[in-house]
Design a protein around this motif. Structure first.
Motif, PDB file in Angstrom:
ATOM      1  N   SER A   1       3.332  -6.463   1.147  1.00  0.00           N
ATOM      2  CA  SER A   1       2.601  -7.701   2.078  1.00  0.00           C
ATOM      3  C   SER A   1       0.964  -7.656   1.456  1.00  0.00           C
ATOM      4  O   SER A   1       0.469  -6.447   1.180  1.00  0.00           O
ATOM      5  N   ASN A   2       0.803  -8.847   1.408  1.00  0.00           N
ATOM      6  CA  ASN A   2      -0.759  -9.004   1.042  1.00  0.00           C
ATOM      7  C   ASN A   2      -1.772  -8.987   2.178  1.00  0.00           C
ATOM      8  O   ASN A   2      -2.968  -9.178   2.107  1.00  0.00           O
ATOM      9  N   SER A   3      -1.255  -8.770   3.202  1.00  0.00           N
ATOM     10  CA  SER A   3      -2.085  -8.969   4.446  1.00  0.00           C
ATOM     11  C   SER A   3      -2.402  -7.763   4.833  1.00  0.00           C
ATOM     12  O   SER A   3      -3.109  -7.454   5.920  1.00  0.00           O
TER      13      SER A   3
ATOM     14  N   ILE B   1      -7.185  -2.545   2.374  1.00  0.00           N
ATOM     15  CA  ILE B   1      -7.240  -1.474   1.313  1.00  0.00           C
ATOM     16  C   ILE B   1      -7.015  -0.176   1.875  1.00  0.00           C
ATOM     17  O   ILE B   1      -6.317   0.768   1.501  1.00  0.00           O
ATOM     18  N   GLU B   2      -7.624   0.002   3.109  1.00  0.00           N
ATOM     19  CA  GLU B   2      -7.606   1.343   3.780  1.00  0.00           C
ATOM     20  C   GLU B   2      -6.391   1.522   4.186  1.00  0.00           C
ATOM     21  O   GLU B   2      -5.840   2.473   4.251  1.00  0.00           O
ATOM     22  N   GLU B   3      -5.580   0.582   4.791  1.00  0.00           N
ATOM     23  CA  GLU B   3      -4.158   0.573   5.260  1.00  0.00           C
ATOM     24  C   GLU B   3      -3.102   0.960   4.233  1.00  0.00           C
ATOM     25  O   GLU B   3      -2.261   2.023   4.164  1.00  0.00           O
TER      26      GLU B   3
ATOM     27  N   LEU C   1       0.080   4.644   1.068  1.00  0.00           N
ATOM     28  CA  LEU C   1       0.655   5.302  -0.286  1.00  0.00           C
ATOM     29  C   LEU C   1       0.333   6.876  -0.254  1.00  0.00           C
ATOM     30  O   LEU C   1       1.240   7.564  -0.501  1.00  0.00           O
ATOM     31  N   GLU C   2      -0.450   7.431   0.678  1.00  0.00           N
ATOM     32  CA  GLU C   2      -0.301   8.786   0.930  1.00  0.00           C
ATOM     33  C   GLU C   2       0.643   9.086   1.645  1.00  0.00           C
ATOM     34  O   GLU C   2       1.332  10.280   1.514  1.00  0.00           O
ATOM     35  N   ARG C   3       1.059   8.401   2.751  1.00  0.00           N
ATOM     36  CA  ARG C   3       2.444   8.978   3.424  1.00  0.00           C
ATOM     37  C   ARG C   3       3.671   8.767   2.587  1.00  0.00           C
ATOM     38  O   ARG C   3       4.583   9.431   2.707  1.00  0.00           O
ATOM     39  N   LEU C   4       3.747   7.830   1.795  1.00  0.00           N
ATOM     40  CA  LEU C   4       4.781   7.769   0.650  1.00  0.00           C
ATOM     41  C   LEU C   4       4.783   8.923  -0.107  1.00  0.00           C
ATOM     42  O   LEU C   4       6.014   9.687  -0.430  1.00  0.00           O
ATOM     43  N   GLN C   5       3.577   9.243  -0.527  1.00  0.00           N
ATOM     44  CA  GLN C   5       3.576  10.703  -1.374  1.00  0.00           C
ATOM     45  C   GLN C   5       4.273  11.822  -0.601  1.00  0.00           C
ATOM     46  O   GLN C   5       4.984  12.700  -0.851  1.00  0.00           O
ATOM     47  N   GLN C   6       3.887  11.966   0.735  1.00  0.00           N
ATOM     48  CA  GLN C   6       4.342  12.929   1.505  1.00  0.00           C
ATOM     49  C   GLN C   6       5.890  13.037   1.782  1.00  0.00           C
ATOM     50  O   GLN C   6       6.386  13.962   1.966  1.00  0.00           O
ATOM     51  N   ILE C   7       6.244  12.090   1.958  1.00  0.00           N
ATOM     52  CA  ILE C   7       7.541  11.783   2.360  1.00  0.00           C
ATOM     53  C   ILE C   7       8.580  12.090   1.010  1.00  0.00           C
ATOM     54  O   ILE C   7       9.306  12.772   1.163  1.00  0.00           O
ATOM     55  N   SER C   8       8.061  11.539  -0.356  1.00  0.00           N
ATOM     56  CA  SER C   8       8.741  11.956  -1.323  1.00  0.00           C
ATOM     57  C   SER C   8       8.709  13.413  -1.574  1.00  0.00           C
ATOM     58  O   SER C   8       9.710  13.953  -1.953  1.00  0.00           O
ATOM     59  N   GLU C   9       7.679  14.055  -1.376  1.00  0.00           N
ATOM     60  CA  GLU C   9       7.450  15.448  -1.444  1.00  0.00           C
ATOM     61  C   GLU C   9       8.638  16.251  -0.595  1.00  0.00           C
ATOM     62  O   GLU C   9       9.252  17.174  -1.086  1.00  0.00           O
ATOM     63  N   GLU C  10       8.509  15.830   0.512  1.00  0.00           N
ATOM     64  CA  GLU C  10       9.603  16.515   1.659  1.00  0.00           C
ATOM     65  C   GLU C  10      11.178  16.222   1.172  1.00  0.00           C
ATOM     66  O   GLU C  10      11.848  17.247   1.059  1.00  0.00           O
TER      67      GLU C  10
END
Length: 94
Positions: free
Chosen positions: A64-66, A69-71, A76-85
């Motif tokens: 989504s373009n809406s 940047i903070e969100e 992206l940090e959450r994706l990394q965490q999920i990926s590691e798990e």
């Protein structure tokens, strides 16, 4: 994976060059999908990534373009965490 081909070397199997046109999806359990590529010459499998329901939902949000940047950074940090798990839990199963 898009329609473009990727040239790789089977560095853990037969050591030969091969071309990948798409990833293979394997449905695991609890809504988890494992994506991998496979050497067509020797059959060695290389894990690409795992996804679960939350992972796929976040991927859609990131397209989504809406979103701010903070969100985007938080997602992206959450994706990394999920990926590691998922890697810890499912790596031996593909």
């Amino acid at each position: 994976m898009n329609s473009s081909a990727i040239n790789l070397v089977c560095n853990k199997g037969c050591k030969r060059n091969f071309t990948v046109h798409r990833m293979i999806r394997r449905r695991l359990d609890n809504g988890v999908d494992g994506y991998y590529i496979k050497c067509p010459k020797c059959g060695h499998k290389y894990r690409v990534f795992y996804s679960n329901t939350e992972y796929r939902k976040i991927q859609k949000q990131l397209h989504s373009n809406s979103i701010s940047i903070e969100e985007r950074s938080r997602l992206l940090e959450r994706l990394q965490q999920i990926s590691e798990e998922l890697n810890k839990e499912y790596d031996p199963k593909v």
